[in-house]
Write a protein that holds these residues in place. Structure first.
Motif, PDB file in Angstrom:
ATOM      1  N   CYS A 138      54.132  83.418   2.785  1.00 38.82           N
ATOM      2  CA  CYS A 138      53.021  82.422   2.491  1.00 38.82           C
ATOM      3  C   CYS A 138      53.350  82.901   0.745  1.00 38.82           C
ATOM      4  O   CYS A 138      52.173  83.782   0.368  1.00 38.82           O
ATOM      5  CB  CYS A 138      52.374  82.107   2.232  1.00 38.82           C
ATOM      6  N   ASP A 139      54.202  82.110  -0.967  1.00 42.97           N
ATOM      7  CA  ASP A 139      53.902  82.154  -1.906  1.00 42.97           C
ATOM      8  C   ASP A 139      52.456  82.292  -2.981  1.00 42.97           C
ATOM      9  O   ASP A 139      52.112  82.704  -3.061  1.00 42.97           O
ATOM     10  CB  ASP A 139      54.558  81.825  -2.524  1.00 42.97           C
ATOM     11  N   GLY A 140      51.182  81.557  -1.556  1.00 41.38           N
ATOM     12  CA  GLY A 140      50.705  81.079  -2.402  1.00 41.38           C
ATOM     13  C   GLY A 140      49.553  82.427  -1.747  1.00 41.38           C
ATOM     14  O   GLY A 140      48.330  82.789  -2.935  1.00 41.38           O
ATOM     15  N   CYS A 141      49.145  82.893  -0.808  1.00 44.70           N
ATOM     16  CA  CYS A 141      48.067  84.099  -0.384  1.00 44.70           C
ATOM     17  C   CYS A 141      49.178  84.938   0.280  1.00 44.70           C
ATOM     18  O   CYS A 141      48.003  85.556   0.312  1.00 44.70           O
ATOM     19  CB  CYS A 141      47.367  83.362   1.003  1.00 44.70           C
ATOM     20  N   HIS A 142      49.991  85.127   0.243  1.00 42.36           N
ATOM     21  CA  HIS A 142      50.842  85.776   0.441  1.00 42.36           C
ATOM     22  C   HIS A 142      50.323  86.774   2.000  1.00 42.36           C
ATOM     23  O   HIS A 142      51.228  88.056   2.371  1.00 42.36           O
ATOM     24  CB  HIS A 142      50.670  87.174  -0.673  1.00 42.36           C
ATOM     25  N   ARG A 143      50.512  85.929   2.949  1.00 42.02           N
ATOM     26  CA  ARG A 143      50.187  86.427   4.032  1.00 42.02           C
ATOM     27  C   ARG A 143      51.491  85.531   5.227  1.00 42.02           C
ATOM     28  O   ARG A 143      52.118  84.841   4.694  1.00 42.02           O
ATOM     29  CB  ARG A 143      49.133  85.403   5.865  1.00 42.02           C
ATOM     30  N   ASN A 161      57.437  79.064  -0.483  1.00 42.86           N
ATOM     31  CA  ASN A 161      56.987  78.772   0.527  1.00 42.86           C
ATOM     32  C   ASN A 161      55.873  78.949   0.689  1.00 42.86           C
ATOM     33  O   ASN A 161      54.360  79.602   0.756  1.00 42.86           O
ATOM     34  CB  ASN A 161      57.095  79.856   1.869  1.00 42.86           C
ATOM     35  N   LEU A 162      54.426  77.441   1.341  1.00 47.25           N
ATOM     36  CA  LEU A 162      52.981  77.827   1.222  1.00 47.25           C
ATOM     37  C   LEU A 162      52.438  77.545   2.891  1.00 47.25           C
ATOM     38  O   LEU A 162      53.513  76.611   3.857  1.00 47.25           O
ATOM     39  CB  LEU A 162      52.828  76.723   0.219  1.00 47.25           C
ATOM     40  N   CYS A 163      52.047  78.345   3.235  1.00 45.23           N
ATOM     41  CA  CYS A 163      51.633  78.102   4.455  1.00 45.23           C
ATOM     42  C   CYS A 163      50.179  76.761   4.903  1.00 45.23           C
ATOM     43  O   CYS A 163      50.266  75.723   3.542  1.00 45.23           O
ATOM     44  CB  CYS A 163      50.782  79.344   5.016  1.00 45.23           C
ATOM     45  N   ALA A 164      49.783  75.839   5.846  1.00 44.08           N
ATOM     46  CA  ALA A 164      49.191  74.716   6.066  1.00 44.08           C
ATOM     47  C   ALA A 164      47.761  74.821   5.421  1.00 44.08           C
ATOM     48  O   ALA A 164      47.847  73.467   4.510  1.00 44.08           O
ATOM     49  CB  ALA A 164      49.028  74.312   7.829  1.00 44.08           C
ATOM     50  N   ALA A 165      47.212  75.919   5.194  1.00 43.45           N
ATOM     51  CA  ALA A 165      46.336  75.957   4.280  1.00 43.45           C
ATOM     52  C   ALA A 165      46.128  76.200   3.163  1.00 43.45           C
ATOM     53  O   ALA A 165      45.161  75.167   2.213  1.00 43.45           O
ATOM     54  CB  ALA A 165      45.475  77.604   4.791  1.00 43.45           C
ATOM     55  N   CYS A 166      47.083  76.683   2.656  1.00 39.49           N
ATOM     56  CA  CYS A 166      47.252  76.973   0.659  1.00 39.49           C
ATOM     57  C   CYS A 166      47.734  75.258   0.604  1.00 39.49           C
ATOM     58  O   CYS A 166      47.758  74.322  -0.688  1.00 39.49           O
ATOM     59  CB  CYS A 166      48.868  77.926   0.524  1.00 39.49           C
ATOM     60  N   GLU A 202      54.131  79.088  13.600  1.00 36.80           N
ATOM     61  CA  GLU A 202      52.837  77.874  12.386  1.00 36.80           C
ATOM     62  C   GLU A 202      54.140  76.624  11.623  1.00 36.80           C
ATOM     63  O   GLU A 202      54.955  77.230  11.161  1.00 36.80           O
ATOM     64  CB  GLU A 202      52.551  78.700  12.012  1.00 36.80           C
ATOM     65  N   ARG A 203      53.023  76.142  11.340  1.00 39.13           N
ATOM     66  CA  ARG A 203      54.105  74.824  10.605  1.00 39.13           C
ATOM     67  C   ARG A 203      53.624  75.521   8.447  1.00 39.13           C
ATOM     68  O   ARG A 203      52.672  75.940   8.514  1.00 39.13           O
ATOM     69  CB  ARG A 203      53.286  73.726  10.334  1.00 39.13           C
ATOM     70  N   TYR A 204      54.814  74.853   8.070  1.00 36.73           N
ATOM     71  CA  TYR A 204      54.601  75.311   6.507  1.00 36.73           C
ATOM     72  C   TYR A 204      55.622  74.377   5.563  1.00 36.73           C
ATOM     73  O   TYR A 204      56.761  73.616   6.348  1.00 36.73           O
ATOM     74  CB  TYR A 204      55.267  76.761   5.890  1.00 36.73           C
ATOM     75  N   LEU A 205      54.960  74.893   4.791  1.00 43.71           N
ATOM     76  CA  LEU A 205      56.318  73.750   3.304  1.00 43.71           C
ATOM     77  C   LEU A 205      57.304  74.537   2.655  1.00 43.71           C
ATOM     78  O   LEU A 205      56.289  75.616   2.617  1.00 43.71           O
ATOM     79  CB  LEU A 205      54.851  72.830   2.811  1.00 43.71           C
ATOM     80  N   ALA A 213      49.251  68.202   1.443  1.00 40.82           N
ATOM     81  CA  ALA A 213      48.709  68.304   3.000  1.00 40.82           C
ATOM     82  C   ALA A 213      47.606  67.188   2.914  1.00 40.82           C
ATOM     83  O   ALA A 213      46.928  67.955   1.744  1.00 40.82           O
ATOM     84  CB  ALA A 213      48.835  69.323   3.663  1.00 40.82           C
ATOM     85  N   ARG A 214      47.252  66.913   3.438  1.00 39.81           N
ATOM     86  CA  ARG A 214      45.816  66.299   4.510  1.00 39.81           C
ATOM     87  C   ARG A 214      45.805  65.256   5.721  1.00 39.81           C
ATOM     88  O   ARG A 214      47.273  65.638   6.704  1.00 39.81           O
ATOM     89  CB  ARG A 214      45.433  65.171   3.654  1.00 39.81           C
ATOM     90  N   TYR A 215      44.648  65.446   6.140  1.00 39.50           N
ATOM     91  CA  TYR A 215      43.889  65.867   7.113  1.00 39.50           C
ATOM     92  C   TYR A 215      43.929  63.995   7.279  1.00 39.50           C
ATOM     93  O   TYR A 215      43.371  63.364   6.394  1.00 39.50           O
ATOM     94  CB  TYR A 215      43.345  66.043   8.648  1.00 39.50           C
ATOM     95  N   ARG A 216      43.993  63.186   8.128  1.00 43.03           N
ATOM     96  CA  ARG A 216      43.991  61.741   8.340  1.00 43.03           C
ATOM     97  C   ARG A 216      43.409  61.813  10.007  1.00 43.03           C
ATOM     98  O   ARG A 216      43.918  62.570  10.653  1.00 43.03           O
ATOM     99  CB  ARG A 216      45.550  60.975   7.773  1.00 43.03           C
ATOM    100  N   GLU A 217      42.874  61.098  10.007  1.00 47.42           N
ATOM    101  CA  GLU A 217      42.520  59.703  11.709  1.00 47.42           C
ATOM    102  C   GLU A 217      43.528  59.286  12.519  1.00 47.42           C
ATOM    103  O   GLU A 217      43.922  57.898  11.577  1.00 47.42           O
ATOM    104  CB  GLU A 217      41.381  59.160  11.539  1.00 47.42           C
ATOM    105  N   ASP A 218      43.617  59.560  13.382  1.00 48.61           N
ATOM    106  CA  ASP A 218      44.610  58.580  13.937  1.00 48.61           C
ATOM    107  C   ASP A 218      44.720  58.091  15.782  1.00 48.61           C
ATOM    108  O   ASP A 218      44.739  59.679  15.949  1.00 48.61           O
ATOM    109  CB  ASP A 218      46.800  59.561  13.583  1.00 48.61           C
ATOM    110  N   LYS A 219      44.558  57.444  16.088  1.00 51.27           N
ATOM    111  CA  LYS A 219      44.037  57.475  17.548  1.00 51.27           C
ATOM    112  C   LYS A 219      42.912  58.011  17.777  1.00 51.27           C
ATOM    113  O   LYS A 219      43.162  58.956  18.637  1.00 51.27           O
ATOM    114  CB  LYS A 219      44.967  57.661  18.382  1.00 51.27           C
ATOM    115  N   ARG A 220      41.730  58.385  16.346  1.00 50.93           N
ATOM    116  CA  ARG A 220      40.516  58.922  17.417  1.00 50.93           C
ATOM    117  C   ARG A 220      41.136  60.157  16.841  1.00 50.93           C
ATOM    118  O   ARG A 220      39.940  61.271  17.494  1.00 50.93           O
ATOM    119  CB  ARG A 220      40.504  58.748  18.704  1.00 50.93           C
TER     120      ARG A 220
END
Length: 61
Positions: free
Chosen positions: A6-11, A31-36, A17-20, A43-50
């Motif tokens: 990851c170019d953000g946190c360097h881990r 390259n960025l991990c999901a947390a970065c 694992e998903r990355y962008l 990225a964001r979280y959304r509600e889908d079917k509870r």
């Protein structure tokens, strides 16, 4: 397939694992991990079917 760092946190991002991969305005490829991605607003979280689902797609108006 090698290790992706990851170019953000360097881990090291585990294989399953998903990355962008994004090209920034200056042409650099990052390259960025999901947390970065969440931290930088790519990225964001959304509600889908509870369920809470992580998505890399922008919000639709």
């Amino acid at each position: 397939m090698g290790n992706v760092e990851c170019d953000g946190c360097h881990r090291i991002i585990p294989h399953a694992e998903r990355y962008l991969i994004i090209e920034e305005e200056d042409g650099a490829v990052v390259n960025l991990c999901a947390a970065c991605c969440l931290e930088k607003g790519y990225a964001r979280y959304r509600e889908d079917k509870r369920e809470r689902v992580l998505t890399f797609f922008p919000e639709q108006s």
